[in-house]
Design an enzyme around this catalytic site. Structure first.
Site, mmCIF file in Angstrom:
data_model
loop_
_atom_site.group_PDB
_atom_site.id
_atom_site.type_symbol
_atom_site.label_atom_id
_atom_site.label_comp_id
_atom_site.label_asym_id
_atom_site.label_seq_id
_atom_site.Cartn_x
_atom_site.Cartn_y
_atom_site.Cartn_z
ATOM 1 N N SER A 180 0.850 -1.193 0.000
ATOM 2 C CA SER A 180 0.000 0.000 0.000
ATOM 3 C C SER A 180 0.890 1.250 0.000
ATOM 4 O O SER A 180 2.094 1.173 0.206
ATOM 5 C CB SER A 180 -0.877 0.016 1.240
ATOM 6 O OG SER A 180 -0.072 0.269 2.373
ATOM 7 N N LYS A 181 0.253 2.392 -0.213
ATOM 8 C CA LYS A 181 0.987 3.662 -0.221
ATOM 9 C C LYS A 181 1.692 3.898 1.115
ATOM 10 O O LYS A 181 2.837 4.310 1.174
ATOM 11 C CB LYS A 181 0.006 4.820 -0.445
ATOM 12 C CG LYS A 181 -0.321 5.034 -1.899
ATOM 13 C CD LYS A 181 -0.338 6.541 -2.205
ATOM 14 C CE LYS A 181 -0.282 6.786 -3.700
ATOM 15 N NZ LYS A 181 -1.577 6.888 -4.321
ATOM 16 N N ARG A 182 0.952 3.620 2.202
ATOM 17 C CA ARG A 182 1.502 3.872 3.528
ATOM 18 C C ARG A 182 2.716 2.973 3.777
ATOM 19 O O ARG A 182 3.743 3.399 4.302
ATOM 20 C CB ARG A 182 0.412 3.607 4.571
ATOM 21 C CG ARG A 182 0.701 4.127 5.951
ATOM 22 C CD ARG A 182 -0.510 3.949 6.855
ATOM 23 N NE ARG A 182 -1.089 2.602 6.721
ATOM 24 C CZ ARG A 182 -0.648 1.528 7.355
ATOM 25 N NH1 ARG A 182 0.359 1.623 8.173
ATOM 26 N NH2 ARG A 182 -1.220 0.357 7.169
ATOM 27 N N ALA A 210 5.804 4.245 2.080
ATOM 28 C CA ALA A 210 6.443 5.364 2.783
ATOM 29 C C ALA A 210 7.272 4.831 3.960
ATOM 30 O O ALA A 210 8.396 5.262 4.203
ATOM 31 C CB ALA A 210 5.390 6.339 3.274
#
Ligand code: GLU
Length: 499
Positions: free
Chosen positions: A258-260, A263
């Site tokens: 996922s994007k999170r 990061a």
């Protein structure tokens, strides 16, 4: 060994909707390898018809990422070619033309249903626990009626007229035949009300016009693959070979990244974005080697591959359709292997930008001397700065009490450091053996282990408790600097001794 194919025409067809990640890199790589292996062509086609999701910087990052990996394309938006334009946003009219051909063949139709009606329909179908799909209301319009409404400017889309009866069988190179009942396939929209074609039409048209022989694409397209088969057959075109590649899963193997999580990954010094990997000190050779093996293998044992090896050995038959979990530990391993495979000159060249980025001014001649002594220990190019930055710093930054040797007191440490200074002052910094023997003898005279003395000197000379081999480092630094640093260390030790 599988038979080699005749020259293929393959394409990498990304949508510039975000950053370029490992999955895209791998799709591009496999296409590239097949083209180079067979002496065919590798095309770059930008699929940018979705204006809402378009990210202007994405295309540049994409091209830079591919070029960094060494995947040059033979035809594409910037290099041109005989089948252009290679940007779908410049081909709007072509798709409309082909959509109209389908309408004439009674394989597609105009649909005037409003978004509100479609939303209601969807709601009803969901409540009735039915599959949500278009109910075919506008299929019944006569072509004359439909054309009249189009001419009057009534908003409309163009839908594919999926047969209601029977089934379709499409063939995926890795999974074999896939048969689907036609009644389960929606009347997909081919052209939206704003006149832009969707992927299903645009990609099939382009693959045909650009004479693509093999489509290697993500397996997220498997669900609409039967529709693609219908579209190609409705035109009566020859079908390319379809190869749906395995999906990438996050390191745990549970689901996609996922994007999170991406990061978070960056904080640990990793990334799924190709441009970040360059910044983090990974070699393109290692990225290529690593991603090549996520979904393909040559045999069970070979793990080191250069691009040239891959071009020779790649084969569609050894692709694995099962999902592949991203393994960054493996990645570090490959990076180390490829770093050790670089020549000294090449390694010196590749680490230089990392020193510059850290605000240091490395001289090329020094880098050439340093490269061989750090090569064995590097995981990333960036590690070189941490390991060898001391060669280029004017000031050493360390706690003075680190100069107190192991199992020694400050005054003993000061004394042996002073004696080392006197000894080194009278030696030529030419032969490693001369320095080493002299220092070992000194340690012995003082009743110390060589390691105790070297530990003190290492801090004095490099400011670090872990460093490349000490004597080699001293030779590279040069006599003057070494003596200067020992002087400085002596000054730092004096207050601890109480002088
Ligand atoms: N534009 C599509 C994507 O980025 C391309 C798929 C394909 O290779 O056909 O997913």
């Amino acid at each position: 060994m599988t038979e080699k194919l005749p020259p293929v025409r393959v394409r990498f067809a990304p949508s510039p909707t975000g950053r370029t990640h490992l999955g895209s890199g791998r799709t591009a790589l496999y296409n590239y390898l097949l083209a180079r292996q067979t002496g065919g062509q590798f095309l770059l086609r930008i699929e940018d018809t979705d204006q809402k999701r378009y990210v202007p910087e994405a295309e540049q990052e994409l091209m830079e990422s591919l070029r960094w990996l060494g995947l040059e394309w033979d035809e594409g938006p910037d290099v041109g070619g005989p089948y252009g334009p290679y940007r779908q946003s410049e081909r709007k009219e072509i798709y409309l033309e082909y959509a109209k051909q389908l309408i004439e063949k009674d394989k597609a139709y105009y649909c005037f249903c409003s978004p509100e009606r479609l939303a209601r329909l969807r709601e009803q179908q969901m409540q009735a626990k039915q599959a949500t799909m278009y109910d075919g209301l506008c299929r019944q319009l006569t072509p004359e009626d439909a054309l009249r409404r189009v001419k009057q400017g009534e908003p409309h889309v163009i839908r594919f007229k999926t047969p209601r009866e029977g089934s379709i069988t499409v063939r995926d190179y890795l999974r074999g035949d896939i048969t689907v009942e036609n009644r389960t396939i929606d009347d997909y929209i081919l052209v939206k009300s704003d006149g832009w074609a969707l992927y299903h039409l645009a990609a099939m048209v382009d693959d045909h016009l650009m004479r693509i022989t093999h489509v290697l694409r993500s397996s997220e397209w498997l669900s609409t693959f039967p529709l693609h088969g219908h579209i190609i057959r409705a035109f009566g075109w020859q079908e390319p070979v379809f190869v749906h590649l395995s999906v990438f899963l996050k390191p745990s193997g549970k689901g996609k990244m996922s994007k999170r999580e991406s990061a978070q990954l960056l904080q640990d010094g990793y990334s799924i974005f190709i441009k970040d990997l360059e910044q983090l000190g990974y070699l393109p050779e290692a990225v290529v080697n690593w991603i090549a093996l996520m979904g393909w293998s040559y045999d069970d044992k070979t793990e080191f591959f250069t691009m040239q090896d891959l071009i020779e050995k790649f084969s569609l038959d050894h692709l694995n359709p099962s999902p592949a979990a991203i393994n960054f530990t493996k990645f570090d391993h490959f990076n180390g292997l490829h770093i050790r495979h670089l020549s000294v000159e090449e390694l010196a060249k590749r680490v230089k930008p990392f020193f510059l980025r850290a605000g240091l001014q490395p001289e090329d001649t020094k880098l050439l001397q340093i490269a061989p002594i750090i090569r064995e220990r590097l995981v990333t190019l960036d590690d070189a700065v941490e390991m060898a930055g001391f060669f280029f710093r004017d000031q050493m930054d360390y706690e003075a009490d680190l100069l107190v040797g192991k199992n020694m007191n400050p005054s003993e440490s000061l004394q042996v450091l002073q004696e080392s200074y006197d000894l080194l002052k009278n030696l030529a910094f030419e032969e490693k053996e001369t320095l080493e023997t002299a220092l070992r003898n000194l340690a012995e005279q003082k009743g110390l282990k060589a390691g105790q003395l070297f530990g003190i000197l290492r801090i004095a000379v490099t400011g670090q408790s872990v460093s490349p081999p000490l004597i080699e480092s001293m030779l590279i630094l040069g006599k003057e600097k070494v003596l200067e640093r020992i002087q400085d260390a002596l000054k730092r030790l004096q207050p601890i001794v109480g002088l």
